[in-house]
Design an enzyme around this catalytic site. Structure first.
Site, PDB file in Angstrom:
ATOM      1  N   SER A  93      17.130  25.933  -1.491  1.00  0.00           N
ATOM      2  CA  SER A  93      16.305  25.740  -0.296  1.00  0.00           C
ATOM      3  C   SER A  93      14.946  26.384  -0.567  1.00  0.00           C
ATOM      4  CB  SER A  93      16.973  26.373   0.924  1.00  0.00           C
ATOM      5  OG  SER A  93      18.165  25.695   1.246  1.00  0.00           O
ATOM      6  N   LYS A 167      15.512  19.552   4.905  1.00  0.00           N
ATOM      7  CA  LYS A 167      16.454  20.683   4.989  1.00  0.00           C
ATOM      8  C   LYS A 167      16.020  21.671   6.069  1.00  0.00           C
ATOM      9  CE  LYS A 167      19.744  23.593   3.934  1.00  0.00           C
ATOM     10  NZ  LYS A 167      19.909  24.242   2.623  1.00  0.00           N
ATOM     11  N   LYS A 235      16.160  32.868   5.524  1.00  0.00           N
ATOM     12  CA  LYS A 235      15.051  32.529   4.624  1.00  0.00           C
ATOM     13  C   LYS A 235      14.508  31.140   4.947  1.00  0.00           C
ATOM     14  CE  LYS A 235      15.686  30.636   0.707  1.00  0.00           C
ATOM     15  NZ  LYS A 235      16.112  30.258  -0.660  1.00  0.00           N
TER      16      LYS A 235
END
Length: 293
Positions: A93, A167, A235
């Site tokens: 990611s 995402k 994050k």
């Protein structure tokens, strides 16, 4: 075709195992943890002594890495040690702007970069049904799609960085949903109703779904062993906030989710499963949720 896999943690190791089992290719792997390397080898993978060997040996390099500095360093080494025509697939990611910068460097070196983050946590990584969101060159996506299908359901999302934007959309929504699930079950515990009965009564309604099925039983059992760590999700939400700032917009619901995750970080729970977010609401409502007996 020789495939390299870097980063065999909670998600990466089962993904690499599925590649070994389904791709028909030689799969080479590297991880800093010796135990994971042993498990990878036992599944039929080829281990290497040094991380740089992956870049030198392999035609397709997949990486599932935890932080931006490590991701950037890996791609730069792939450029340094690899050959023209190599394909780098970043399954991590990663912030979209970082991928776009790396894409230009990789392209200048005569190689290809796909941003291909995944969603579904450890259970879907194990059974090979991850959601896979892939940005980059369409012809390169088409070329490696059979490899990605070994791990889940790949969808081409557009140009470089679009997979990682997708995402972020996924994790903005999932984060808010996870916080709402945790709050709801703390509310149920405070009201004194049975949590398993609550689960059975609600799981087939609009609230139900794969995330609900995965996380609610963990909340009820007070099982916070990570299938997906809060640290990684947090994050992604920080990346989403940064990209939102770049676009000049606010994410007010994400702000609330981050407040919960920040509390988890401040209180030593950042590496628990997302189900552990219920601890925030336990503290606020003065209640214990679930039973680990």
């Amino acid at each position: 075709m020789k495939i390299g896999f870097l980063g065999m943690g909670v998600m990466g190791l089962p993904m690499a195992k599925n590649l070994i089992a389904k791709s028909g290719c030689q799969v080479y792997g590297y991880d800093v943890a010796a135990a994971r390397m042993e498990e990878f080898a036992a599944a039929g993978g080829n281990t290497v002594a040094e991380m740089d060997d992956i870049y030198k040996i392999c035609d397709v390099i997949m990486q599932m890495l935890p932080t931006h500095p490590i991701i950037i360093s890996s791609v730069e080494k792939a450029i340094q040690y690899g050959k023209k025509g190599n394909i780098i697939i970043d399954l991590s990611s990663t912030a979209p702007n970082i991928i776009q910068d790396l894409y230009a460097k990789v392209q200048a070196a005569g190689m290809y970069l796909l941003d291909s983050p995944v969603s579904g946590g450890n259970p879907k990584a194990i059974d090979g049904t991850l959601a896979i969101m892939t940005g980059g060159d369409k012809e390169i996506f088409d070329k490696v799609k059979p490899l990605l299908e070994c791990m889940g359901h790949p969808v081409y999302t557009g140009g470089p960085g679009s997979g990682d934007v997708t995402k972020l959309v996924n994790n903005i929504i999932a984060g808010a949903y996870l916080a709402a699930i945790a709050e709801g079950y703390a509310f149920a515990a405070k009201a004194g109703i049975d949590l398993q009965t609550t689960f059975e009564a609600t799981r087939t309604g609009f609230v139900g779904g794969p995330l609900y099925e995965n996380k609610v039983p963990k909340i009820i059992a007070r099982d916070y062993e990570p299938g997906a760590r809060i640290a990684v999700h947090r994050k992604d939400l920080i990346n989403a906030k940064a990209y939102a700032h770049h676009m000049g917009v606010d994410l007010p619901v994400t702000d609330v989710t981050l407040r919960v995750m920040d509390w988890m970080a401040d209180n030593g729970y950042i590496d628990t499963d997302q189900a552990g977010m219920v601890k925030y609401f336990e503290e606020k409502m003065h209640v214990t949720v679930g039973d680990d007996s």
